[in-house]
Motif scaffolding. Structure first.
Motif, PDB file in Angstrom:
ATOM      1  N   CYS A  51       1.137  -0.883   0.047  1.00 58.13           N
ATOM      2  CA  CYS A  51       0.096   0.015   0.063  1.00 58.13           C
ATOM      3  C   CYS A  51       0.796   1.261  -0.004  1.00 58.13           C
ATOM      4  O   CYS A  51       1.299   1.808   1.067  1.00 58.13           O
ATOM      5  CB  CYS A  51      -0.916   0.111   1.279  1.00 58.13           C
TER       6      CYS A  51
ATOM      7  N   TRP B 285       2.189   5.077  -0.925  1.00 58.84           N
ATOM      8  CA  TRP B 285       1.343   6.392  -0.883  1.00 58.84           C
ATOM      9  C   TRP B 285       2.599   7.329  -1.316  1.00 58.84           C
ATOM     10  O   TRP B 285       3.939   7.274  -1.000  1.00 58.84           O
ATOM     11  CB  TRP B 285       1.011   6.846   0.437  1.00 58.84           C
TER      12      TRP B 285
ATOM     13  N   SER C 120       5.325   3.423   2.162  1.00 61.40           N
ATOM     14  CA  SER C 120       4.532   2.234   1.878  1.00 61.40           C
ATOM     15  C   SER C 120       4.321   1.496   2.950  1.00 61.40           C
ATOM     16  O   SER C 120       5.005   1.311   4.152  1.00 61.40           O
ATOM     17  CB  SER C 120       5.082   1.344   0.740  1.00 61.40           C
ATOM     18  N   PHE C 121       3.173   0.439   3.004  1.00 60.68           N
ATOM     19  CA  PHE C 121       2.779  -0.364   4.064  1.00 60.68           C
ATOM     20  C   PHE C 121       2.590  -1.640   3.602  1.00 60.68           C
ATOM     21  O   PHE C 121       2.053  -1.838   2.445  1.00 60.68           O
ATOM     22  CB  PHE C 121       1.619   0.018   4.880  1.00 60.68           C
TER      23      PHE C 121
ATOM     24  N   MET D 250      -1.028   2.811   8.857  1.00 55.83           N
ATOM     25  CA  MET D 250      -1.836   3.133   7.625  1.00 55.83           C
ATOM     26  C   MET D 250      -2.618   4.272   7.668  1.00 55.83           C
ATOM     27  O   MET D 250      -2.508   5.106   6.888  1.00 55.83           O
ATOM     28  CB  MET D 250      -2.149   2.083   6.581  1.00 55.83           C
TER      29      MET D 250
ATOM     30  N   GLN E  26      -1.091   7.585   8.815  1.00 53.50           N
ATOM     31  CA  GLN E  26      -0.296   8.126   7.851  1.00 53.50           C
ATOM     32  C   GLN E  26      -1.367   8.769   6.742  1.00 53.50           C
ATOM     33  O   GLN E  26      -1.379  10.002   6.381  1.00 53.50           O
ATOM     34  CB  GLN E  26       0.308   7.262   6.749  1.00 53.50           C
TER      35      GLN E  26
END
Length: 607
Positions: free
Chosen positions: A232, A234, A327-328, A335, A338
């Motif tokens: 995931c 960002w 990222s996660f 998350m 963030q």
């Protein structure tokens, strides 16, 4: 007999125009009937577009595949000054799976940019689910990031996998030669010149890639589409210039510890974990005749608009040295935290415009009426003119007084509009996501998402943002409630913005915006006072404020030394004869005095 003959009617001979006239009357009647039918049909039907209920094609389940972009070697030099590049990889995945419509976008992935390197190391993973057993074709393009101009292509790499099965060995850090045919001629020319003077410099670069099967994808019998599992990722994109045009500001802190704001337009991208629920599938609405041509780029006008929107999307989501990546591995509370950081929690009453792509890429920016596209929609730009998307609309975040209650429970208060301690604007926001609620709507005229799918969108958002309470609003059925909430957001934004100092990095003269700000301050200062005394006070204080700000910006640089000495002597004769030259206020003191005057004005108004 003769009289009877005279009374008999006399017939005119037929003329050839009689036939044409009859046909013309018949044609006119037919045309009128067609026009009336079309008018009735247009009144009964809505424009084409919106929710598309086309099902996903049937296909057997596929495999979950992890693609890793490790590193590249011997890349060409796109920057002559540093003899290096700022490379990143942009890739697309193609499979034999049929799509719902041929306009559905391909799977895409972009790595972060590595600065000043011709041998970059990324080690970025891209995990996809439901890749069919018939294999795939991966197109990886390597670019040099150049935000001031356009990104130069450094070469291509194609990876072909004919089939996938349980015993497929995979690809382990295999080197692929970078094809130079589509690369930048200037970059390879610089590389060639460097190779002439250094034997260790190679002309042909390589990209190292790994591909691994993680197992079968558990989707039941429906394996008709691919989605991104993770990570995931960002990214946050900043643009001070667009921030000035849009009037958007970023909270911060000045050198003296006081709260400040800087003009900065922030665009955000967040990859949500798939799959996106299949019913979330919307097409653009043809509410104007030129809309179809704009999305499909078929007509001359459509191609111009399409190209302009692609360019504007690239400017808004521009990658440069200020871009922040992260990222996660999977959705988590970190998350969610963030995401709250990207939207600045509940500070400032912000409202965001968003678009969610079919692969779960969530794009959003803070935009208002002062920033938009003439005759077009902001959602078109955010979607990068994609014909089909999952969902679109607006959202905002509010802080809850009690984390154990829902936003609309009795006794629950939210900020905005209530004043709640232990949070913005007077304190740092709580870190626990349970203190916040995300209000999402379907307010988008471009794609007009269906209100009946809002519960499904809520479930998907709660899955990707654990701990955050999600509230959905229908822009039609909940129009009154939504309008009230957004009005409170704008009111809070206006109120909290007044207690900050706006910082501008450039400009050494008093601009027209400064004069307008002074006028606004003086109008507020003079509110409620006598009209005659107000006019006198306005001119006196405005003149002093303008003089102080202008002199502080110019840094006492207007005029030469002789003129400055004459001006100082003249001011001494006007009433400062007893003041010693050493006691004359400096530039910083004048700036501080002006700020104190503005602060005192606000306190008087609040009092």
């Amino acid at each position: 007999m003769e009289s009877e003959k005279d009374e008999e009617p006399k017939y005119r001979k037929d003329h050839r125009t009689d036939t044409y006239a009859t046909r013309l009357v018949d044609k006119t009647t037919t045309w009128q009937r067609k026009v009336s039918r079309r008018g009735t049909a247009k009144e009964k039907t809505q424009p084409a577009g919106g929710l598309d209920e086309t099902p996903i094609p049937d296909a057997p389940p596929g495999y979950t595949v992890k693609i890793t972009f490790h590193r590249a070697t011997s890349l060409p030099m796109a920057d002559l000054n540093s003899l290096s590049s700022d490379p990143y990889v942009y890739s697309q995945l193609h499979t034999s799976l049929p799509s719902r419509h041929k306009q559905d976008p391909h799977m895409r992935f972009r790595t972060p940019t590595i600065r000043r390197s011709t041998d970059p190391v990324w080690n970025c993973e891209w995990i996809l689910a439901n890749v069919p057993s018939t294999g795939f074709k991966l197109k990886a393009r390597i670019y040099d990031e150049d935000p001031a101009d356009h990104d130069d292509r450094l070469g291509n790499v194609h990876v072909h996998v004919d089939s996938l099965h349980d015993n497929w060995p995979g690809i382990k850090e295999q080197q692929y030669k970078i094809k130079k045919r589509m690369g930048s001629k200037r970059a390879y020319f610089i590389r060639g010149c460097a190779a002439m003077f250094n034997r260790n410099v190679e002309m042909s670069g390589k990209l190292v890639i790994s591909v691994e099967i993680l197992g079968k994808t558990d989707v039941g019998n429906n394996g008709g589409r691919i989605w991104t599992v993770g990570p995931c990722a960002w990214s946050r994109h900043l643009s001070p210039m667009i921030g000035r045009l849009a009037g958007t500001k970023e909270p911060g802190q000045g050198k003296d510890g006081r709260k400040s704001e800087r003009y900065n337009f922030q665009a955000n991208q967040f990859q949500l974990a798939g799959p996106v629920p299949p019913p979330l599938y919307h097409r653009y609405v043809e509410f104007k005749p030129f809309i179809a041509g704009m999305f499909t780029a078929t007509s001359l006008r459509g191609r111009i608009l399409n190209r302009a929107l692609h360019h504007q999307h690239g400017r808004i989501y521009n990658y440069d040295r200020t871009t922040v990546y992260g990222s996660f591995h999977s959705p988590s509370k970190d998350m969610t935290t963030q995401f709250l950081n990207l939207v600045h929690h509940d500070h400032g009453g912000r409202i965001f415009t968003y678009v969610m792509t079919l692969d779960g890429m969530w794009r959003f920016t803070e935009t208002g009426k002062e920033f938009g596209i003439d005759m077009l929609s902001k959602h078109t730009m955010h979607a990068d003119v994609d014909i089909y998307i999952a969902f679109s609309g607006e959202f905002f975040v509010r802080r809850l007084k009690s984390p154990h209650k829902e936003p609309f429970d009795s006794g629950q208060e939210t900020h905005p509009a209530a004043e709640i301690d232990e949070g913005p604007p007077h304190a740092d926001p709580p870190s626990d996501p349970a203190y916040y609620a995300l209000y999402v709507d379907n307010d988008s005229g471009t794609y007009r998402p269906s209100a009946k799918l809002l519960p499904l969108l809520k479930q998907y958002m709660q899955k990707n943002l654990p701990g955050l309470k999600v509230v959905t609003l229908d822009c039609v059925a909940d129009a009154e409630k939504m309008g009230k909430l957004k009005k409170e957001q704008r009111k809070r934004k206006k109120a909290e913005g007044k207690g900050t100092i706006v910082m501008q990095d450039d400009g050494s003269s008093l601009s027209s915006s400064d004069e307008e700000e002074l006028d606004e301050r003086m109008r507020e200062f003079n509110h409620g006072e006598d009209r005659a005394s107000a006019e006198e006070t306005k001119e006196t204080k405005k003149t002093k404020l303008k003089k102080d700000i202008k002199e502080s910006k110019l840094g006492w640089r207007h005029g030469d030394k002789k003129e400055r000495e004459q001006r100082e002597a003249h001011e001494d004769m006007d009433g400062n004869e007893g003041q010693d030259q050493s006691e004359r206020p400096a530039t910083g003191e004048l700036r501080q005095e002006g700020a104190q005057m503005v602060s005192q004005e606000r306190q008087d108004r609040c009092g």
